[in-house]
Design an enzyme around this catalytic site. Sequence first.
Site, PDB file in Angstrom:
ATOM      1  N   HIS A 383       0.841  -1.198   0.000  1.00 26.81           N
ATOM      2  CA  HIS A 383       0.000   0.000   0.000  1.00 26.81           C
ATOM      3  C   HIS A 383       0.876   1.248   0.000  1.00 26.81           C
ATOM      4  O   HIS A 383       1.804   1.356   0.814  1.00 26.81           O
ATOM      5  CB  HIS A 383      -0.919   0.019   1.232  1.00 26.81           C
ATOM      6  N   HIS A 384       0.620   2.140  -0.921  1.00 23.60           N
ATOM      7  CA  HIS A 384       1.318   3.426  -1.000  1.00 23.60           C
ATOM      8  C   HIS A 384       0.294   4.551  -0.983  1.00 23.60           C
ATOM      9  O   HIS A 384      -0.251   4.899  -2.033  1.00 23.60           O
ATOM     10  CB  HIS A 384       2.113   3.536  -2.314  1.00 23.60           C
ATOM     11  N   GLU A 385       0.002   5.081   0.176  1.00 20.60           N
ATOM     12  CA  GLU A 385      -0.826   6.300   0.215  1.00 20.60           C
ATOM     13  C   GLU A 385       0.120   7.482   0.024  1.00 20.60           C
ATOM     14  O   GLU A 385       1.083   7.638   0.764  1.00 20.60           O
ATOM     15  CB  GLU A 385      -1.567   6.403   1.556  1.00 20.60           C
ATOM     16  N   HIS A 464      -6.212   4.038  -5.933  1.00 20.09           N
ATOM     17  CA  HIS A 464      -7.462   4.642  -5.455  1.00 20.09           C
ATOM     18  C   HIS A 464      -7.328   6.161  -5.612  1.00 20.09           C
ATOM     19  O   HIS A 464      -6.222   6.666  -5.720  1.00 20.09           O
ATOM     20  CB  HIS A 464      -7.728   4.249  -4.005  1.00 20.09           C
ATOM     21  N   GLU A 465      -8.456   6.854  -5.647  1.00 16.46           N
ATOM     22  CA  GLU A 465      -8.484   8.263  -6.083  1.00 16.46           C
ATOM     23  C   GLU A 465      -7.650   8.389  -7.357  1.00 16.46           C
ATOM     24  O   GLU A 465      -6.770   9.252  -7.469  1.00 16.46           O
ATOM     25  CB  GLU A 465      -7.949   9.239  -5.019  1.00 16.46           C
ATOM     26  N   GLU A 483      -9.997   2.381  -8.167  1.00 14.20           N
ATOM     27  CA  GLU A 483     -11.241   2.822  -7.523  1.00 14.20           C
ATOM     28  C   GLU A 483     -11.936   3.748  -8.532  1.00 14.20           C
ATOM     29  O   GLU A 483     -12.453   3.301  -9.543  1.00 14.20           O
ATOM     30  CB  GLU A 483     -10.921   3.505  -6.197  1.00 14.20           C
ATOM     31  N   GLU A 489     -16.368   2.103   0.976  1.00 18.32           N
ATOM     32  CA  GLU A 489     -15.964   2.864   2.169  1.00 18.32           C
ATOM     33  C   GLU A 489     -17.009   3.914   2.557  1.00 18.32           C
ATOM     34  O   GLU A 489     -17.136   4.257   3.727  1.00 18.32           O
ATOM     35  CB  GLU A 489     -14.599   3.505   1.953  1.00 18.32           C
TER      36      GLU A 489
HETATM   37  C1  NOJ Z   1      -8.951   6.119   0.387  1.00 21.29           C
HETATM   38  C2  NOJ Z   1      -9.075   4.750  -0.179  1.00 21.29           C
HETATM   39  O1  NOJ Z   1     -10.167   4.633  -1.043  1.00 21.29           O
HETATM   40  C3  NOJ Z   1      -9.182   3.790   0.977  1.00 21.29           C
HETATM   41  O2  NOJ Z   1      -9.422   2.491   0.497  1.00 21.29           O
HETATM   42  C4  NOJ Z   1      -7.937   3.848   1.795  1.00 21.29           C
HETATM   43  O3  NOJ Z   1      -8.108   3.026   2.910  1.00 21.29           O
HETATM   44  C5  NOJ Z   1      -7.649   5.271   2.263  1.00 21.29           C
HETATM   45  N1  NOJ Z   1      -7.741   6.174   1.192  1.00 21.29           N
HETATM   46  C6  NOJ Z   1      -6.284   5.391   2.884  1.00 21.29           C
HETATM   47  O4  NOJ Z   1      -5.302   5.271   1.883  1.00 21.29           O
END
Ligand code: NOJ
Length: 680
Positions: A383-385, A464-465, A483, A489
């Site tokens: 996971h890379h936020e 995502h986003e 996404e 969510e």
């Molecule tokens: C929004 C993402 O849609 C979600 O799945 C994720 O848990 C959070 N951002 C944190 O990155």
Amino acid sequence: MPQFVLFSRVIAGASLLLFAALAHAEPVTVASATSPDKVLKVSLQLDGGMPSYRVERFGQEVVGNSKLGFQLRDGRLDRDLAVLGQTRRSVDETWEQPWGERRVTRNHYNEFTVQLGETTAAKRRLDVVFRVYDDGLGFRYHFPEQPNLREAIIDDELTEFAITPVSTAWWIPAGEPIHYEYLYQRTPLDQLPLAHTPMTLRSSEGLHVSIHEAALVDYAGMWLRRTDGQRLRAQLSPSAEGWKVRRALPFNTPWRTLQISDTAGGLVESSLILNLNDPNVLGDVSWVKPSKYLGVWWSMHLDEESWATGPKHAATTAKTRKVIDFAAKHGFRGVLVEGWNPGWDGMWVGNGYDFDFTRPTADFDIEALSAYGAKKGVHLIGHHETGCAIEHYEDQLGAALDLYARLGVDSFKSGYVCDDGQVDRRNPAGGPLWREWHDGQFMARHHLKVVQEAAKRHIAVNPHEPIKDTGLRRTYPNWITREGARGMEYNAWGQPPNPPEHEVNLVFTRMLSGPMDYTPGILSLKGRHGQAIPSTLARQLALYVVLYSPIQMAADLPEHYEQHREAFRFIEDVAVDWDDTRVLDGEVGDYVTIVRKDRNSRDWFLGSITDESGRVLPVSLGFLEPGVRYRAEIYRDGDGADFRSNPFAFKREVREVTSADAMNIVLAPGGGQAIRFTPM
Ligand code: NOJ
């Protein structure tokens, strides 16, 4: 009034009239093509040097004269054009998706290219290419190499879509903060303001049209602004630099696409978007694994655990090990872990500068956990936020992906959480950061860079986003899903949560662009602080078939699956990679029934969902292999089920059926049904 003044006014008036008559002379068709079975006809016209196109279906106009061209920094490129030459070709080929909704896709079209050149001193050139299919068309511009234009600085595209049949539109707003994460609005098309694509239209006579784009590479995403009546015009996503797109010549723009069908389901079955993309450039992609996964995820959206370190930290070694155990026991290939790396402790939304993608937090032993998973056949999912700190992330990208490759983490989810229009970009002159949009040219480049870097290391990507899907998974099959819509969510914390019609709307809008990581399977039917999720239990199962993604999450907590063992069985059994996909029935926003044939067995799966109205949908089982007896495991809404008052009423039953049978799919309000058909 003196005679000569009157006379000169009459002359002036007459010449004005003559000029007006010339300007309104019928446009001259300079090229046209019909689709292979003569369903559609597309014509390119010049009207006093201004190019436009027109589309007919079985002789009826679907798109009236619609302009083509550009507003370039050095002047409009949409007038004073003449034909320099034209070419035509027809293609009929089939190709195989390495994974997908179907194995074999036919790419059958007639194409023409018209080379246009300015008759003025500038003598700039622009080609327009049209590909006409029976189920739609695509057209794009080609800027050829030319002496008077080395680089195109595009302030906007002037492409129009003048829809002729009076239509209803399903759309989400563009230019707003939450990217594509809105509930779909349904309005008359002539009330549309500014919208994203894919946008879906239905005429009063039942003609369905979807407007979108294909192969969005190094260009800005296309928004649609209504100019008057049912006339829409492209408006490119902005860039911090003022122009929308800057490209050296030669280059192609993305395809502008129109899918056209008598039925809503026809839009879903169309392969137009994929067909318009270039073939796979990655070669053997057997390392891209369609599969199901669990996650250290939902508990954080419930606010029971946290991404941040501390007593509520979800991504600890001990907790992740338990999820790996559960995944191994129930046959899930992946375990997504969010909050595994430093950077979550402060305000990370719109601020990704604390993220370190190359090492875990002290309480998460990534080395030991990946080895533990490997022993059990379970892969960690990375996971890379980014918090939208794009270049901060890009600086670490190579090392971050090397870490994953070394540990056998062969897919990852990424995140771009910040308001749209607030994506950070370094200002090369120093000073305040530039701000970009999630689907501008800057982000189109960024996403492709990540996908290409990941591909070098045999890693699949799930942003995502994200930027919207335009079918690039055909060219880069490691761009496995994304996404790009209001996902599950929102059922944890959204106000309001996703109403039942949302998921039906998705099928006929967002899903036309490609797979979505919706993250279904919340069998507890509860969001944060017990907020009720607008769904029945059976519907959560149907979503696995209805909302296509080659990686599907079982998004709920393991303990909730233990509480719903009977329903969970379907999530364990459902396939994710398909030989074939058919829409048996459906109407935008109302209901849909989809069947898909598993690639790895002879099983078929059916998913059906409805909006807030209960329904009985008769379906024929003619899609099954003739002469074969099937065991149908039916997961349906129980008697009296209702998403508002009785969401858990649920029944699993087994019947024997053949392709000669018909069934009534009974759906509760907000309900659904899922069926597995296995040859006996
Ligand atoms: C929004 C993402 O849609 C979600 O799945 C994720 O848990 C959070 N951002 C944190 O990155």
